[in-house]
Design an enzyme around this catalytic site. Structure first.
Site, PDB file in Angstrom:
ATOM      1  N   PRO A   1      -3.448   5.450   7.024  1.00  0.00           N
ATOM      2  CA  PRO A   1      -4.027   4.592   7.558  1.00  0.00           C
ATOM      3  C   PRO A   1      -3.545   3.073   7.581  1.00  0.00           C
ATOM      4  O   PRO A   1      -5.031   2.891   6.384  1.00  0.00           O
ATOM      5  CB  PRO A   1      -5.811   5.101   8.019  1.00  0.00           C
ATOM      6  CG  PRO A   1      -5.684   6.339   6.759  1.00  0.00           C
ATOM      7  CD  PRO A   1      -4.319   6.814   6.299  1.00  0.00           C
TER       8      PRO A   1
ATOM      9  N   SER B   1      -6.663   4.201  11.226  1.00  0.00           N
ATOM     10  CA  SER B   1      -7.261   3.547  10.493  1.00  0.00           C
ATOM     11  C   SER B   1      -8.865   3.493  11.987  1.00  0.00           C
ATOM     12  O   SER B   1      -8.844   3.492  12.671  1.00  0.00           O
ATOM     13  CB  SER B   1      -6.977   2.484  10.410  1.00  0.00           C
ATOM     14  OG  SER B   1      -7.663   1.278   9.987  1.00  0.00           O
TER      15      SER B   1
ATOM     16  N   TYR C   1     -14.964   3.426   6.914  1.00  0.00           N
ATOM     17  CA  TYR C   1     -15.519   3.073   5.446  1.00  0.00           C
ATOM     18  C   TYR C   1     -16.940   3.221   5.386  1.00  0.00           C
ATOM     19  O   TYR C   1     -17.640   3.718   7.050  1.00  0.00           O
ATOM     20  CB  TYR C   1     -15.517   1.483   5.466  1.00  0.00           C
ATOM     21  CG  TYR C   1     -13.421   0.655   5.637  1.00  0.00           C
ATOM     22  CD1 TYR C   1     -12.756   1.133   4.488  1.00  0.00           C
ATOM     23  CD2 TYR C   1     -12.523   0.599   6.671  1.00  0.00           C
ATOM     24  CE1 TYR C   1     -11.277   0.289   4.197  1.00  0.00           C
ATOM     25  CE2 TYR C   1     -11.737   0.314   6.875  1.00  0.00           C
ATOM     26  CZ  TYR C   1     -10.715   0.429   4.999  1.00  0.00           C
ATOM     27  OH  TYR C   1      -9.825  -0.017   5.169  1.00  0.00           O
TER      28      TYR C   1
ATOM     29  N   THR D   1     -12.368   5.832   2.977  1.00  0.00           N
ATOM     30  CA  THR D   1     -11.416   5.163   2.141  1.00  0.00           C
ATOM     31  C   THR D   1     -12.537   4.591   1.403  1.00  0.00           C
ATOM     32  O   THR D   1     -13.596   4.117   2.453  1.00  0.00           O
ATOM     33  CB  THR D   1     -10.713   3.991   3.437  1.00  0.00           C
ATOM     34  OG1 THR D   1      -9.757   4.792   4.124  1.00  0.00           O
ATOM     35  CG2 THR D   1      -9.988   3.066   2.115  1.00  0.00           C
TER      36      THR D   1
ATOM     37  N   ARG E   1      -4.859 -14.134  -3.955  1.00  0.00           N
ATOM     38  CA  ARG E   1      -3.384 -13.661  -3.920  1.00  0.00           C
ATOM     39  C   ARG E   1      -3.257 -15.430  -4.615  1.00  0.00           C
ATOM     40  O   ARG E   1      -2.790 -15.748  -4.573  1.00  0.00           O
ATOM     41  CB  ARG E   1      -2.673 -13.297  -3.161  1.00  0.00           C
ATOM     42  CG  ARG E   1      -3.336 -12.170  -2.161  1.00  0.00           C
ATOM     43  CD  ARG E   1      -1.974 -11.313  -0.920  1.00  0.00           C
ATOM     44  NE  ARG E   1      -2.900 -10.271  -0.662  1.00  0.00           N
ATOM     45  CZ  ARG E   1      -4.065 -10.065   1.169  1.00  0.00           C
ATOM     46  NH1 ARG E   1      -3.937 -11.116   1.210  1.00  0.00           N
ATOM     47  NH2 ARG E   1      -4.789  -8.629   0.888  1.00  0.00           N
TER      48      ARG E   1
ATOM     49  N   SER F   1      -5.346   6.905  -5.057  1.00  0.00           N
ATOM     50  CA  SER F   1      -4.686   6.099  -4.165  1.00  0.00           C
ATOM     51  C   SER F   1      -5.258   4.081  -4.732  1.00  0.00           C
ATOM     52  O   SER F   1      -6.685   4.410  -5.717  1.00  0.00           O
ATOM     53  CB  SER F   1      -4.914   6.174  -3.014  1.00  0.00           C
ATOM     54  OG  SER F   1      -4.612   4.628  -2.202  1.00  0.00           O
TER      55      SER F   1
ATOM     56  N   ASP G   1      -1.266   8.864  -2.689  1.00  0.00           N
ATOM     57  CA  ASP G   1      -0.428   7.482  -1.525  1.00  0.00           C
ATOM     58  C   ASP G   1      -0.451   6.319  -2.179  1.00  0.00           C
ATOM     59  O   ASP G   1      -1.345   5.652  -3.261  1.00  0.00           O
ATOM     60  CB  ASP G   1      -2.146   6.861  -0.671  1.00  0.00           C
ATOM     61  CG  ASP G   1      -1.199   6.441   0.847  1.00  0.00           C
ATOM     62  OD1 ASP G   1      -0.704   5.370   0.064  1.00  0.00           O
ATOM     63  OD2 ASP G   1      -2.736   6.277   1.221  1.00  0.00           O
ATOM     64  N   GLY G   2       0.460   5.952  -2.437  1.00  0.00           N
ATOM     65  CA  GLY G   2       0.547   4.336  -3.011  1.00  0.00           C
ATOM     66  C   GLY G   2       2.157   4.519  -3.730  1.00  0.00           C
ATOM     67  O   GLY G   2       2.602   5.149  -4.407  1.00  0.00           O
ATOM     68  N   GLY G   3       3.270   3.199  -2.956  1.00  0.00           N
ATOM     69  CA  GLY G   3       4.654   2.879  -3.187  1.00  0.00           C
ATOM     70  C   GLY G   3       5.558   4.299  -3.265  1.00  0.00           C
ATOM     71  O   GLY G   3       6.254   4.217  -3.684  1.00  0.00           O
TER      72      GLY G   3
ATOM     73  N   ARG H   1       8.606   5.298  -1.339  1.00  0.00           N
ATOM     74  CA  ARG H   1       9.780   4.949  -0.992  1.00  0.00           C
ATOM     75  C   ARG H   1      11.266   5.385  -0.171  1.00  0.00           C
ATOM     76  O   ARG H   1      12.018   5.312   0.066  1.00  0.00           O
ATOM     77  CB  ARG H   1       9.668   3.732  -1.417  1.00  0.00           C
ATOM     78  CG  ARG H   1       8.923   2.492  -1.238  1.00  0.00           C
ATOM     79  CD  ARG H   1       8.405   2.211  -0.069  1.00  0.00           C
ATOM     80  NE  ARG H   1       7.412   0.864  -0.965  1.00  0.00           N
ATOM     81  CZ  ARG H   1       6.521   0.292  -0.162  1.00  0.00           C
ATOM     82  NH1 ARG H   1       6.161   1.660  -0.923  1.00  0.00           N
ATOM     83  NH2 ARG H   1       5.770  -0.625  -0.203  1.00  0.00           N
TER      84      ARG H   1
ATOM     85  N   GLY I   1       1.882   4.319   3.354  1.00  0.00           N
ATOM     86  CA  GLY I   1       1.670   3.530   4.566  1.00  0.00           C
ATOM     87  C   GLY I   1       3.254   2.022   4.565  1.00  0.00           C
ATOM     88  O   GLY I   1       3.110   2.006   5.969  1.00  0.00           O
TER      89      GLY I   1
END
Length: 405
Positions: free
Chosen positions: A81, A109, A131, A157, A166, A277, A310-312, A314, A333
């Site tokens: 999501p 989501s 959430y 989540t 950032r 995640s 979940d994460g990265g 490809r 995602g």
């Protein structure tokens, strides 16, 4: 699919999306927190893992079908999501249709731009994400709406904090697409005519409201209105998570677990599964890549609940590496968002086809006929790769005193 929409890798989909989307929209998709250490490690860690291939005896056909969180799926990949998918007018509905066309589950989501009823209509295997925000009464109402709509599961989540600074700057996301905002943003949109034309044909600007958080008699809150409500809600306790699982009363995935001790607490709280995640590098920066943490978690609780990663991810080979280390499936995602930005539903289907092809190719190289046959020995894990977070070492044994006669 027409040739100009076709891409053979997720990296090409990302490049097509970069060229098509307004700069600020694209920057929002690639953002990570602080320096971006975790964001980078999520992908780089996969490259540290090798394969141990067979060259003779490869099976002529491979089976990728599996069951995850009670759902039959054509391959071990699920849609993670993600909020407010303003990269395309159809947003989450286009993603849901693509996932259904390729036989996988959809995560929606609570900050999505499309209502759950429309998304479930497009994909009957939809999980609704929440959430911990507001009070229990409002959360119970949201759960009931998801239940009434036909959601097959709930995702809670927990891997999102206030760490949003950032080093390379953050794109300014407007509060709403009012006339002033449209005029201010028009120079950026005009240099992306194909993207702008998509929305012009609908007669509506990109949607920034959150219809799945609508309360009776009130308009849907804007993204930031919902975000502020979440920020003002005290973080959940383990008792709160147990309440969510019990209140939902069905398949319940806790997203954001990287530590073994948290995984054990999650099992005690009554979850059906956990997602290893770090919110795609958008949470606490310098958290290890998800793939570094999954084996320690899966080794401890994978025989009791479903563990997904979940994460990265490809590539299809990334999926196979995650499965070899103990994950039941992976969530994606950014990968599908590149496809959505590059070509709508067809672009998402294209990304899913790329991943499926990569999974099949890796199985063939490993000499495995079935996705469930993948083993830990199929991957080469370098020393120091695994992060065993939250593992309490066993106390050292104390020798019994020896009596002296």
């Amino acid at each position: 699919m027409s040739q100009h929409k076709w891409f053979e890798t997720v990296a090409i989909a990302q490049e097509r999306a970069r060229r098509r989307l307004p700069k600020s929209v694209y920057k929002a998709l690639i953002a990570g927190s602080e320096k971006g250490v975790t964001l980078a490690d999520n992908q780089a860690a996969f490259a540290e893992l090798g394969f141990a291939p067979h060259v003779i005896g490869a099976p002529p056909e491979r089976t990728l079908d599996t069951h995850v969180l009670g759902q039959p799926m054509s391959m071990p990949v699920m849609i993670s999501p993600t909020g407010v998918q303003a990269v395309h007018p159809e947003g989450e509905v286009a993603v849901a249709r693509a996932a259904a066309a390729r036989g996988i589950a959809m995560g929606l989501s609570s900050f999505a731009s499309k209502p759950i009823e429309e998304v479930v209509a497009a994909n009957s295997q939809t999980f609704f994400q929440m959430y911990w925000m507001g009070d229990r009464e409002s959360m119970a109402r949201r759960m009931q709406r998801a239940r009434d709509a036909g959601a097959v599961g709930l995702i809670a989540t927990t891997d999102w904090s206030f760490s949003n600074g950032r080093d390379w700057g953050s794109p300014i996301i407007p509060q709403a697409m009012d006339l002033k905002t449209i005029i201010t943003r028009s120079p950026e949109a005009l240099v992306r005519p194909r993207w702008s034309a998509q929305f012009a044909r609908t007669g509506r600007p990109p949607e920034l409201s959150t219809p799945n958080l609508t309360e009776a008699g009130k308009p849907a809150p804007g993204f930031f209105e919902a975000y502020y409500e979440w920020m003002q809600t005290p973080p959940p306790t383990w008792d709160d998570i147990a309440w969510m699982a019990q209140e939902w009363g069905g398949t319940f995935l806790l997203k954001g677990v990287c530590r073994v001790d948290d995984a054990l607490r999650a099992v005690d709280a009554g979850v059906s599964g956990i997602s290893v995640s770090n919110h795609g590098g958008n949470n606490l920066d310098s958290t290890p890549a998800s793939i570094r943490c999954v084996s320690a978690v899966a080794d401890r609780v994978g025989d009791q609940i479903d563990v997904v990663l979940d994460g990265g991810v490809r590539r299809g080979s990334d999926v196979v590496k995650a499965l070899a280390l103990g994950a039941r499936a992976t969530l994606i995602g950014r990968a599908y968002l590149w496809g959505l930005g590059a070509g709508g539903q067809a672009g998402v289907e294209n990304v899913l086809d790329v991943l499926r092809g990569g999974i099949d190719s890796a199985l063939r190289g490993l000499g495995r006929a079935d996705i469930h046959d993948v083993q830990r020995s199929d991957v080469l894990v370098p020393d120091g790769f695994t992060r065993e977070l939250g593992v309490v070492p066993a106390p050292a044994s104390v020798p019994e005193p020896v009596a002296v006669g």
